[in-house]
Design a protein around this motif. Sequence first.
Motif, PDB file in Angstrom:
ATOM      1  N   LEU A  84       9.651 -19.418   4.646  1.00 26.57           N
ATOM      2  CA  LEU A  84       9.672 -19.608   3.192  1.00 26.57           C
ATOM      3  C   LEU A  84      10.784 -20.538   2.733  1.00 26.57           C
ATOM      4  CD1 LEU A  84       8.846 -16.024   1.862  1.00 26.57           C
ATOM      5  CD2 LEU A  84       7.316 -17.832   2.637  1.00 26.57           C
ATOM      6  N   ARG A 120      11.361 -14.235  18.643  1.00 35.05           N
ATOM      7  CA  ARG A 120      10.403 -15.148  18.014  1.00 35.05           C
ATOM      8  C   ARG A 120      10.377 -14.836  16.523  1.00 35.05           C
ATOM      9  NH1 ARG A 120       5.228 -14.309  16.989  1.00 35.05           N
ATOM     10  NH2 ARG A 120       5.123 -12.348  18.150  1.00 35.05           N
ATOM     11  N   TYR A 128      12.245  -5.432  16.427  1.00 34.46           N
ATOM     12  CA  TYR A 128      12.118  -6.183  15.180  1.00 34.46           C
ATOM     13  C   TYR A 128      13.457  -6.291  14.467  1.00 34.46           C
ATOM     14  CZ  TYR A 128       7.007  -5.531  15.417  1.00 34.46           C
ATOM     15  OH  TYR A 128       5.682  -5.545  15.789  1.00 34.46           O
ATOM     16  N   GLY A 155      11.346  -3.225   6.951  1.00 36.18           N
ATOM     17  CA  GLY A 155      10.056  -3.774   7.366  1.00 36.18           C
ATOM     18  C   GLY A 155      10.177  -5.157   7.974  1.00 36.18           C
ATOM     19  N   GLN A 156       9.025  -5.762   8.255  1.00 37.85           N
ATOM     20  CA  GLN A 156       9.014  -7.101   8.870  1.00 37.85           C
ATOM     21  C   GLN A 156       8.431  -8.129   7.925  1.00 37.85           C
ATOM     22  OE1 GLN A 156       7.523  -4.390  10.858  1.00 37.85           O
ATOM     23  NE2 GLN A 156       9.669  -4.056  11.359  1.00 37.85           N
ATOM     24  N   GLY A 157       8.455  -7.839   6.627  1.00 36.45           N
ATOM     25  CA  GLY A 157       7.860  -8.767   5.678  1.00 36.45           C
ATOM     26  C   GLY A 157       8.751  -9.965   5.411  1.00 36.45           C
ATOM     27  N   VAL A 158       8.118 -11.092   5.060  1.00 35.82           N
ATOM     28  CA  VAL A 158       8.902 -12.277   4.712  1.00 35.82           C
ATOM     29  C   VAL A 158       9.502 -12.122   3.317  1.00 35.82           C
ATOM     30  CG1 VAL A 158       7.743 -13.912   6.248  1.00 35.82           C
ATOM     31  CG2 VAL A 158       6.768 -13.445   3.987  1.00 35.82           C
ATOM     32  N   VAL A 159       8.943 -11.219   2.532  1.00 31.94           N
ATOM     33  CA  VAL A 159       9.478 -10.929   1.204  1.00 31.94           C
ATOM     34  C   VAL A 159       9.663  -9.418   1.089  1.00 31.94           C
ATOM     35  CG1 VAL A 159       8.912 -10.874  -1.257  1.00 31.94           C
ATOM     36  CG2 VAL A 159       8.514 -12.962   0.055  1.00 31.94           C
ATOM     37  N   LEU A 216       8.717 -14.297  12.977  1.00 30.91           N
ATOM     38  CA  LEU A 216       7.435 -13.692  12.638  1.00 30.91           C
ATOM     39  C   LEU A 216       7.027 -14.095  11.216  1.00 30.91           C
ATOM     40  CD1 LEU A 216       5.263 -11.608  13.523  1.00 30.91           C
ATOM     41  CD2 LEU A 216       6.771  -9.807  12.674  1.00 30.91           C
ATOM     42  N   GLY A 217       5.840 -14.678  11.085  1.00 31.55           N
ATOM     43  CA  GLY A 217       5.341 -15.034   9.759  1.00 31.55           C
ATOM     44  C   GLY A 217       5.832 -16.385   9.282  1.00 31.55           C
ATOM     45  N   PRO A 218       5.315 -16.818   8.124  1.00 37.77           N
ATOM     46  CA  PRO A 218       5.634 -18.144   7.601  1.00 37.77           C
ATOM     47  C   PRO A 218       7.104 -18.312   7.205  1.00 37.77           C
ATOM     48  CG  PRO A 218       4.336 -16.903   6.008  1.00 37.77           C
ATOM     49  CD  PRO A 218       4.361 -16.098   7.264  1.00 37.77           C
TER      50      PRO A 218
END
Lengths: 408, 408
Positions: A349, A343, A316, A80-84, A345-347
């Motif tokens: 951490l 680029r 991705y 996935g593309q999640g930060v966590v 993606l997302g904050p």
Amino acid sequence: MKQGTSIQRGANDPGLINQGRRQILLGSAGAMAAVSLLGFAPLAKAEEPKTLPDYAAWKERNALIVHSTNTMETRRDAIGQGVVTPSDRLFVRNNLPTPPESIVADRDAWEVRIEGVKNPKTMTIGELKDIGVTTTASVLQCSGNGRAFFPHGAGGTQWSVGAAGCVMWTGVPLKDVVAALGGMADGMEYITSTGGEELPDGLDPKQVTVERSVPTRALENALLAWEMNDEPLPLTHGGPLRMVVPGFYGVNNVKYVKQVAFTENQTDVKIQASSYRIRDVGEKGSPDQPSMWEMNVKSWVTSPLETGTSGRNMIYGVALGGTVPLDKVEVSIDGGKSWKAARFLGPDLGPFAWRPFVMATDLSPGEYRIVSKATDVEGNSQPEGRIDNERGYGHNGWSDHGVTVAVS
Amino acid sequence: MKQGTSIQRGANDPGLINQGRRQILLGSAGAMAAVSLLGFAPLAKAEEPKTLPDYAAWKERNALIVHSTNTMETRRDAIGQGVVTPSDRLFVRNNLPTPPESIVADRDAWEVRIEGVKNPKTMTIGELKDIGVTTTASVLQCSGNGRAFFPHGAGGTQWSVGAAGCVMWTGVPLKDVVAALGGMADGMEYITSTGGEELPDGLDPKQVTVERSVPTRALENALLAWEMNDEPLPLTHGGPLRMVVPGFYGVNNVKYVKQVAFTENQTDVKIQASSYRIRDVGEKGSPDQPSMWEMNVKSWVTSPLETGTSGRNMIYGVALGGTVPLDKVEVSIDGGKSWKAARFLGPDLGPFAWRPFVMATDLSPGEYRIVSKATDVEGNSQPEGRIDNERGYGHNGWSDHGVTVAVS
């Protein structure tokens, strides 16, 4: 083209979307029904169907490749593309059989011995919780992640890219514990953590004990974690208490930690003295070889993986800098001949977390070799090739980690 | 003292910890068995036991107070200290019956009409995914969160503090969609989003349609989201597509969005024209009253809640700044007579996210009134009292949100 991205995952599966984990946990019936709908089918063909071991039964089966009872990796198309990384998709790698659930029956009562400080003490988690607390996002990655790409057939689990995830850890900063106990004893060079697993009968403890030493430079960021992704640390991942060394390879994050000792030397147990050492193919392990400590800069594409549709596509992936913050990620759709900046993606951490990245590109029908290359703020960049080594550790070469995509 | 913190939650429940959601989803048997172990019992007494509606059956029942089929809030002792609220603990508030699961059967085929741009167009989610993507963490909070603290008995769901959570949204930036369609038409002042719910028979659409207008200043950060916390957006929370306006109250984040129109005026449907307006007690709603748009600065303590043990205690809570970044959170253990700075916990996910905070303090036996007060970077701070208003909206007074803790 987005097959397997978290965006697409479950796209045709309202059950999965709306009952979430229940669908998965219905067991084989529900799980099998889901497989064909999750877009994992192409990869699934390559595997023997294996069920999850009891201690990991709560995991999302369709997101994992089960190598063995002690080794499960996250499918490339389930990262996935999640930060966590959601806990139920995170890879699992145990060096010894998992302790019984009784050790998490009363979490706050778990004891850890702190040695090599001015005032050594045995402390419970309950006591640690009153010393201090911090939450750190860091990548957990097995030293052998990427081993499957080595041509010489390095022994051990044939991890592809999924023996890695980004986790939010909550616990007490180890330096706060040290300060509360009068500071480190003089002359100590290493932090040596010991796991609480029960050792199999008849084996020499030095051969099997999970005990790892890391340089005291790791003290600045290390924590004793009791929580993962805002839930009590699962037994599967080292609960009730785990030593977390942000930016260091997984093996240094000792599970069920029962002792943390500041020591003058590294421990002489096998897992430290000769295992997890970078050495030439054919060589035996020894303490003079580099140990698997800080992780290197690395990235890989997570979507598209096999097929794409002509026109505009979103590529991705995820990237990590180990202990050094990332500067940039570049993506090539021609196998590395030309590169374009992706680029993030997302904050962000923090320095130990990974960063999902995305790059939009137009693809006409044809076959593409898509690769990514990360660079950290100190200028360290992924090499094109791999550094061959006996155990297949630390592979961050961008070429092997690329994907070939057919666009129609 | 940590009863009910996410750290402690499930401490005596290895099943919950290791089988995670399965334990919950076993249904009443498993769930009831869990309740007494989760430390929620004290609060549980106050409620009617209600089961979860089918469309939200995947939620963690023990983390929620079920007010009605359309309204469920997160228990104060289940909020935890995470930077993101796990989806299965997030509150639920629906204005109309949830659409059938068939609308998430083929997510990429869902259509949304874009009006009030140079080139109006109906676009599928599949098409939106190729325009662009962003991931934004933002607090989702019901306008009436805190309504239960109003003495005049404002009508509507009696939310305490749990009609709020911090969510990671992934979707296309609305401004990118506008750019792709030639830009906004001239003279438009509002972004008017319409929900895709089927309207109950025999009712005047103007009375029930979920259609909200927000000022075009929201365009800078708004997104059309298809993913929540790295999973396809659940139907329960507006999937397959939701209008997300970071920093604005929940009602503006229109679910199952089927049209986004740039308009000269606000829509005249009831939910915009007279509902969700700040007005004096007894007054009727009208368009000239302030609409529930940007959220105000707010915080509340999440642990300890009722009892503490003497000695060092960790006081936890969460704080949000609406659309303005937070500057600081102060905590008082004497009902606001004296204040001490708390420390933010974990990574900063950006201006629209909430921030968990923690403050260590020594407590001797006795009763304490623990309150928290957040201040944003523009100097806006929580008031001590509430601003009484007919519907009990926008309560951010620090006094009402405090907790009384008995330390023995």
